[in-house]
Design an enzyme around this catalytic site. Sequence first.
Site, PDB file in Angstrom:
ATOM      1  N   CYS A  50      80.907 -40.032 148.283  1.00 44.68           N
ATOM      2  CA  CYS A  50      80.206 -41.269 148.642  1.00 44.68           C
ATOM      3  C   CYS A  50      78.724 -41.250 148.285  1.00 44.68           C
ATOM      4  O   CYS A  50      78.082 -42.300 148.228  1.00 44.68           O
ATOM      5  CB  CYS A  50      80.378 -41.560 150.132  1.00 44.68           C
ATOM      6  SG  CYS A  50      82.107 -41.649 150.640  1.00 44.68           S
TER       7      CYS A  50
ATOM      8  N   HIS B  18      74.950 -46.187 152.673  1.00 45.84           N
ATOM      9  CA  HIS B  18      76.376 -46.083 152.346  1.00 45.84           C
ATOM     10  C   HIS B  18      77.171 -46.863 153.390  1.00 45.84           C
ATOM     11  O   HIS B  18      76.947 -46.743 154.589  1.00 45.84           O
ATOM     12  CB  HIS B  18      76.795 -44.617 152.341  1.00 45.84           C
ATOM     13  CG  HIS B  18      78.269 -44.413 152.271  1.00 45.84           C
ATOM     14  ND1 HIS B  18      79.077 -45.101 151.389  1.00 45.84           N
ATOM     15  CD2 HIS B  18      79.095 -43.599 152.989  1.00 45.84           C
ATOM     16  CE1 HIS B  18      80.330 -44.721 151.565  1.00 45.84           C
ATOM     17  NE2 HIS B  18      80.375 -43.818 152.522  1.00 45.84           N
TER      18      HIS B  18
ATOM     19  N   ASN C 254      85.003 -48.971 153.069  1.00 45.11           N
ATOM     20  CA  ASN C 254      84.291 -47.863 152.453  1.00 45.11           C
ATOM     21  C   ASN C 254      84.775 -47.702 151.017  1.00 45.11           C
ATOM     22  O   ASN C 254      85.899 -47.265 150.775  1.00 45.11           O
ATOM     23  CB  ASN C 254      84.540 -46.586 153.254  1.00 45.11           C
ATOM     24  CG  ASN C 254      83.821 -45.373 152.690  1.00 45.11           C
ATOM     25  OD1 ASN C 254      83.267 -45.411 151.601  1.00 45.11           O
ATOM     26  ND2 ASN C 254      83.832 -44.287 153.438  1.00 45.11           N
TER      27      ASN C 254
END
Length: 331
Positions: free
Chosen positions: A116, A258, A288
Amino acid sequence: MAGQFRSRVSGVGSYLPEKVLTNFDLEKMVDTNDQWIVERTGIERRHIAAEGEFTSDLCLKASQRALEDAGLTPHDIDMIVVGTVSGDRQMPSTACYLQSKLGCRNIVSFDLNAACSGFVYGVSVADQFIRSGMYKHVLVVGAEVLHRFVNYQDRETCILFGDGAGAWIVSRAEANETNLIESSHLHSDGDLAELLTVPGGGSIMPQSQQVLESKLNFVTMKGREIFKNAVRTMALCCREALEHNNLPPEKVDWIVPHQANKRIIEAVADQFKFPMDRVIVYLHETGNTSAASIPVAFDWAVKTGKIKRGQTILLTAFGAGLTSGSILLRY
C-alpha cells in the site's frame, strides 16, 4: 548540471472499473452487514475489474488521463514505475506491459512492491531520478486488481479491498517553479512482515494444489495489530516530513492518506489535531485499493475542486512489509 534539478507533479489521472461491489452485495456472500462495515471501516462500495480486465489495463487508462492532464505524449516519458502487488503476472513486470500498451519508446520500466506504500515509494524514486538529471518525465502508477487475491469467505479481509489505478507524471521543474516535491521519507520494518501477507505462491510456499485447497493464495491479515501499527507509522512519517521542512501542521492544506480504514485516518489526523475537513477521504467509494489508493483519492480531490494548484499537500501511507512513507509537495 546533475544534482541541480527539482521535480514537480505535472499531470494526474485515475481509473476505477465500472463494476461495483457494495456492502449489500457482500451481505449475500459472507456473514456481515452494511452497518457493521461502515461503522468499522467507512467503506460503502468498491470497484471490481471485469473478467479479462487486467492490472496493466487499469494502468493504461489512468496513465492516458495523466498524460492528457500534463499535455504530454507517451513518447515524452523517460521511465515508468508501477507500484503493485497484483500485477498481470509474476513476470514480466506490469510496467513492461504498460510500456507496450502506451506505445512508449524503449525506456526503463519496472514494478515496485511496497504494497500500500507503493505509490509513495514510486514517487520518491521518480523524484530522485529527476533530481540526478537523468530523466525529465517519469510516469508513476499505483494499480491493483486485488479482488482476485481476496477470499470472499473471510469477512475480515473481503470487506476491505477493491481495484483501481492512479497515475502521476513527475517532471523536471523549471528554474522559477514553486510547485515542487519538497521531501520524501520512507521506512520498512520486516519484523512485522507476517501481519499482512499472501502466504502461498512464492518461493517459501510455491503454488500447489494444497496451497489452493488451504486458500493460502489469498490475503491474510491480523487486523488489530495492523490498525495499531498503521496509526503509529503514518503519524511518524507525517511528523518526520513536517519537522524536516520546518512546517507546522496548520500550513498543510491537505493530508492525503492511504485509504485503508476511516478510523485509522481519523486516528492519524488526531495525532496532529488536524481537522478532518482537510483530510481527503474517498474510501467510501473505493475500499482499500492498496498502491492505487493515494493517487486515486488525489485525482478525485483535484477533479472535485478540493485540491488546487499551489496548495501544500502531505501524502502518507503504510503497507505490508510493514512499509511506510510520506511525501510533502506543493501541488
